[in-house]
Design an enzyme around this catalytic site. Structure first.
Site, mmCIF file in Angstrom:
data_model
loop_
_atom_site.group_PDB
_atom_site.id
_atom_site.type_symbol
_atom_site.label_atom_id
_atom_site.label_comp_id
_atom_site.label_asym_id
_atom_site.label_seq_id
_atom_site.Cartn_x
_atom_site.Cartn_y
_atom_site.Cartn_z
ATOM 1 N N GLU A 19 -5.831 9.871 9.381
ATOM 2 C CA GLU A 19 -4.489 9.473 9.814
ATOM 3 C C GLU A 19 -4.143 10.058 11.181
ATOM 4 O OE1 GLU A 19 -3.754 7.328 7.778
ATOM 5 O OE2 GLU A 19 -4.688 7.992 5.928
ATOM 6 N N GLU A 61 0.860 -1.181 0.000
ATOM 7 C CA GLU A 61 0.000 0.000 0.000
ATOM 8 C C GLU A 61 0.897 1.231 0.000
ATOM 9 O OE1 GLU A 61 -2.900 0.126 3.101
ATOM 10 O OE2 GLU A 61 -3.790 -1.803 2.546
#
EC number: 4.2.1.20
Length: 272
Positions: free
Chosen positions: A60, A49
């Site tokens: 995040e 990824e």
């Protein structure tokens, strides 16, 4: 056949669990990314990824936010990320590469052009964190036209209705968000995680990979005991940046962490 499907078939045949590391493209500096990708494959990654840097990465935690800030300081954008994949593909045409990011940079690029360029570069799929499945129809059609897979997130709070949408649009596998909050979160409670995971697994037509909060080889193995695979991001990025800032080798540091996770997962995975 898409590389993701080939990899999943091979893992199933060998009774192994998927291990997928996440890194942010261009972090800590652009020239390292392709070498990191190769190192991670060498160390046991099944699927890579690669994060597209974005200035407002709402899902995040601080570790990946800082990674994106470092990458953006090097002016890393979609074209740069695609070029990194092209470089990687010169010597690895088998390992699936998933681009993970947010809709805004891709929308600015143009969906059709992005999908075309991504597939041409050797990208296999995308995880678009802020694209709800209910709003994904247009993007999904464009991706299907170019043979690019759409990988979706689900979580303990995902409704049955949303799971139906996801099952209609998703390809490859699903990313199971193990915790409320942001990447790198703490407090992974295994019994609770397992029970919630199995509920989602029963609703999913695709393999379900667990991400968010996996910090150690032991934790990765404990999750792999019941899950189809694990995704590791913030802990890996911490290893990379700590080695880099200490003037040590980030390739060696990232490889050592991933190898230990691979070994721990395989030791348990072979028994299930």
């Amino acid at each position: 056949m898409n590389r993701i499907d080939k990899t999943l078939e091979k893992l199933k045949a060998n009774r192994k669990k998927m291990l997928s590391p996440y890194i942010t493209a261009g972090d800590p500096y652009p020239e390292l990314t392709v070498s990191l990708m190769h190192q991670l494959v060498k160390s046991g990654a099944d699927v890579l990824e690669l994060g597209i840097p974005f200035s407002d990465p709402m899902a995040e935690g601080p570790v990946i936010q800082r990674a994106m800030e470092r990458a953006l300081a090097h002016s890393i954008h979609c074209d740069d990320v695609l070029n990194m994949v092209r470089q990687f593909r010169k010597t690895d045409n088998e390992t699936p590469v998933i681009l993970m990011g947010y809709l805004n940079p891709i929308e600015q690029y143009g969906y059709d052009l992005f999908a075309q360029q991504a597939v041409e570069a050797g990208v296999d799929g995308t995880i678009l964190v802020d694209l709800p499945p209910e709003e994904a129809d247009g993007v999904s059609r464009v991706w299907q036209k170019h043979g690019l897979y759409s990988i979706y997130l689900c979580s303990p709070t995902t409704s049955a209705e949303r799971m139906n949408f996801i099952n209609q649009h998703a390809n490859g596998y699903l990313y199971y968000v193990s915790l409320k909050g942001v990447t790198g979160s703490d407090a992974l409670k295994l019994p609770e995680l397992k029970a919630q995971y199995l509920q989602r697994k029963a609703q999913s037509k695709l393999p379900l990979m667990v991400g968010f909060g996996i910090k150690t080889p032991e934790m990765a193995a404990q999750v792999a005991e019941f899950a189809d695979g694990v995704i590791v991001g913030a802990t890996l990025i911490n290893e990379i940046i700590e080695a880099y800032e200490a003037k040590k080798d980030p390739l060696q540091a990232s490889g050592a962490l991933l190898s230990s996770m691979r070994q721990a997962i395989d030791n348990i995975g072979s028994m299930v």
